[in-house]
Design a protein around this motif. Structure first.
Motif, PDB file in Angstrom:
ATOM      1  N   MET A   1       0.791  -1.083   0.206  1.00 54.24           N
ATOM      2  CA  MET A   1       0.040   0.074   0.081  1.00 54.24           C
ATOM      3  C   MET A   1       0.709   1.306  -0.091  1.00 54.24           C
ATOM      4  O   MET A   1       2.041   1.248   0.579  1.00 54.24           O
ATOM      5  CB  MET A   1      -0.978  -0.190   1.046  1.00 54.24           C
ATOM      6  N   THR A   2       0.443   2.312  -0.503  1.00 55.38           N
ATOM      7  CA  THR A   2       1.163   3.432  -0.574  1.00 55.38           C
ATOM      8  C   THR A   2       1.158   4.392   0.625  1.00 55.38           C
ATOM      9  O   THR A   2       0.138   4.019   1.794  1.00 55.38           O
ATOM     10  CB  THR A   2       0.474   4.489  -1.562  1.00 55.38           C
ATOM     11  N   ILE A   3       1.849   5.388   0.884  1.00 52.36           N
ATOM     12  CA  ILE A   3       1.822   6.047   2.066  1.00 52.36           C
ATOM     13  C   ILE A   3       0.517   6.975   2.122  1.00 52.36           C
ATOM     14  O   ILE A   3      -0.063   6.837   3.494  1.00 52.36           O
ATOM     15  CB  ILE A   3       2.936   7.196   2.045  1.00 52.36           C
ATOM     16  N   GLY A   4      -0.147   7.029   1.352  1.00 47.69           N
ATOM     17  CA  GLY A   4      -1.524   7.805   1.500  1.00 47.69           C
ATOM     18  C   GLY A   4      -2.491   6.764   1.862  1.00 47.69           C
ATOM     19  O   GLY A   4      -3.467   6.908   2.967  1.00 47.69           O
ATOM     20  N   GLN A   5      -2.507   5.683   1.380  1.00 42.81           N
ATOM     21  CA  GLN A   5      -3.497   4.471   1.939  1.00 42.81           C
ATOM     22  C   GLN A   5      -3.036   4.332   3.355  1.00 42.81           C
ATOM     23  O   GLN A   5      -4.190   3.883   4.178  1.00 42.81           O
ATOM     24  CB  GLN A   5      -3.252   3.267   0.862  1.00 42.81           C
ATOM     25  N   ALA A   6      -1.805   4.068   3.682  1.00 43.43           N
ATOM     26  CA  ALA A   6      -1.420   3.900   4.964  1.00 43.43           C
ATOM     27  C   ALA A   6      -1.991   4.833   6.101  1.00 43.43           C
ATOM     28  O   ALA A   6      -2.329   4.445   7.135  1.00 43.43           O
ATOM     29  CB  ALA A   6       0.073   3.387   5.273  1.00 43.43           C
ATOM     30  N   ALA A   7      -1.705   6.026   5.531  1.00 44.27           N
ATOM     31  CA  ALA A   7      -2.014   7.082   6.311  1.00 44.27           C
ATOM     32  C   ALA A   7      -3.657   7.074   6.776  1.00 44.27           C
ATOM     33  O   ALA A   7      -4.106   7.279   7.851  1.00 44.27           O
ATOM     34  CB  ALA A   7      -1.662   8.442   5.702  1.00 44.27           C
ATOM     35  N   ALA A   8      -4.452   6.791   5.543  1.00 47.05           N
ATOM     36  CA  ALA A   8      -5.838   6.743   5.631  1.00 47.05           C
ATOM     37  C   ALA A   8      -6.154   5.589   6.526  1.00 47.05           C
ATOM     38  O   ALA A   8      -7.260   5.748   7.410  1.00 47.05           O
ATOM     39  CB  ALA A   8      -6.505   6.739   4.416  1.00 47.05           C
ATOM     40  N   GLU A   9      -5.753   4.447   6.570  1.00 45.97           N
ATOM     41  CA  GLU A   9      -5.881   3.414   7.237  1.00 45.97           C
ATOM     42  C   GLU A   9      -5.728   3.522   8.858  1.00 45.97           C
ATOM     43  O   GLU A   9      -6.455   3.116   9.434  1.00 45.97           O
ATOM     44  CB  GLU A   9      -5.080   2.135   6.906  1.00 45.97           C
ATOM     45  N   LEU A  10      -4.722   4.370   8.997  1.00 49.02           N
ATOM     46  CA  LEU A  10      -4.248   4.654  10.487  1.00 49.02           C
ATOM     47  C   LEU A  10      -4.984   5.871  10.970  1.00 49.02           C
ATOM     48  O   LEU A  10      -4.851   6.115  12.227  1.00 49.02           O
ATOM     49  CB  LEU A  10      -2.683   4.889  10.533  1.00 49.02           C
ATOM     50  N   GLY A  11      -5.344   6.720  10.041  1.00 48.01           N
ATOM     51  CA  GLY A  11      -6.253   7.872  10.781  1.00 48.01           C
ATOM     52  C   GLY A  11      -5.269   8.965  10.909  1.00 48.01           C
ATOM     53  O   GLY A  11      -5.451   9.752  11.667  1.00 48.01           O
ATOM     54  N   VAL A  12      -4.038   9.234  10.314  1.00 49.44           N
ATOM     55  CA  VAL A  12      -2.848  10.232  10.491  1.00 49.44           C
ATOM     56  C   VAL A  12      -2.610  10.684   9.023  1.00 49.44           C
ATOM     57  O   VAL A  12      -3.123  10.140   8.068  1.00 49.44           O
ATOM     58  CB  VAL A  12      -1.550   9.413  11.004  1.00 49.44           C
ATOM     59  N   GLU A  13      -2.034  11.972   8.885  1.00 51.10           N
ATOM     60  CA  GLU A  13      -1.479  12.421   7.833  1.00 51.10           C
ATOM     61  C   GLU A  13      -0.227  11.694   7.453  1.00 51.10           C
ATOM     62  O   GLU A  13       0.515  11.232   8.190  1.00 51.10           O
ATOM     63  CB  GLU A  13      -1.226  13.774   8.206  1.00 51.10           C
ATOM     64  N   ALA A  14      -0.116  11.690   5.968  1.00 52.40           N
ATOM     65  CA  ALA A  14       1.195  11.152   5.539  1.00 52.40           C
ATOM     66  C   ALA A  14       2.413  11.649   5.977  1.00 52.40           C
ATOM     67  O   ALA A  14       3.545  11.033   6.195  1.00 52.40           O
ATOM     68  CB  ALA A  14       1.012  11.498   4.159  1.00 52.40           C
ATOM     69  N   HIS A  15       2.278  12.936   6.104  1.00 50.72           N
ATOM     70  CA  HIS A  15       3.553  13.650   6.717  1.00 50.72           C
ATOM     71  C   HIS A  15       4.099  13.079   8.225  1.00 50.72           C
ATOM     72  O   HIS A  15       4.971  13.180   8.508  1.00 50.72           O
ATOM     73  CB  HIS A  15       3.373  15.318   6.991  1.00 50.72           C
ATOM     74  N   VAL A  16       2.998  12.608   8.852  1.00 47.83           N
ATOM     75  CA  VAL A  16       3.403  12.080  10.080  1.00 47.83           C
ATOM     76  C   VAL A  16       4.098  10.589  10.069  1.00 47.83           C
ATOM     77  O   VAL A  16       4.989  10.591  10.711  1.00 47.83           O
ATOM     78  CB  VAL A  16       1.940  11.608  10.908  1.00 47.83           C
ATOM     79  N   LEU A  17       3.676   9.809   9.131  1.00 46.08           N
ATOM     80  CA  LEU A  17       4.438   8.577   8.498  1.00 46.08           C
ATOM     81  C   LEU A  17       5.758   9.075   8.240  1.00 46.08           C
ATOM     82  O   LEU A  17       6.755   8.453   8.590  1.00 46.08           O
ATOM     83  CB  LEU A  17       3.767   7.695   7.753  1.00 46.08           C
ATOM     84  N   ARG A  18       6.023  10.073   7.517  1.00 44.30           N
ATOM     85  CA  ARG A  18       7.295  10.469   6.861  1.00 44.30           C
ATOM     86  C   ARG A  18       8.146  10.813   8.309  1.00 44.30           C
ATOM     87  O   ARG A  18       9.379  10.513   8.164  1.00 44.30           O
ATOM     88  CB  ARG A  18       7.238  11.669   6.021  1.00 44.30           C
TER      89      ARG A  18
END
Length: 122
Positions: A1-18
């Motif tokens: 899954m992409t970072i956007g998909q992972a962020a959506a799944e987790l309920g956080v913004e993509a920049h948080v994952l970065r």
């Protein structure tokens, strides 16, 4: 899954994952084009980071708590437990004081020996 998909799944913004990746709390594989790929393992690790953040660990504590050395991880978690327990004691004392203040018969709290004792911490 992409970072956007992972962020959506987790309920956080993509920049948080970065950011989690930048500070070493999260390791994510890259595809041939350099894009992050969130497999089941990376997603589960991100969920763990999120859970640890929600219970009050800082990112540096999260990184240490997820260290390969179990004893080092346990030390971090034990320290956080001790800090939270101390905070509970502090808040319980604050509640006791405030309950007294609400029902105090003195017009001014500094006229009350119980309030003065609390403020002095004795």
């Amino acid at each position: 899954m992409t970072i956007g998909q992972a962020a959506a799944e987790l309920g956080v913004e993509a920049h948080v994952l970065r950011h989690w990746e930048d500070v070493g709390a999260l390791v994510v594989q890259r595809d041939g084009n350099g894009y992050r790929v969130y497999d089941d393992r990376a997603l589960e690790r991100a969920r763990t980071v999120l859970r640890l953040r929600r219970v009050g660990l800082s990112l540096s504590e999260v990184t240490a708590a997820m260290a390969p050395s179990k004893s080092a991880a346990q030390d971090v978690v034990r320290a956080k437990i001790a800090a939270l327990e101390a905070e509970v004691v502090h808040r319980q004392r604050a509640i006791t004081f405030l309950r007294h203040a609400v029902e105090c018969r003195h017009r001014y709290l500094d006229d009350c020996p119980d309030c003065v004792t609390f403020v002095r911490g004795t």
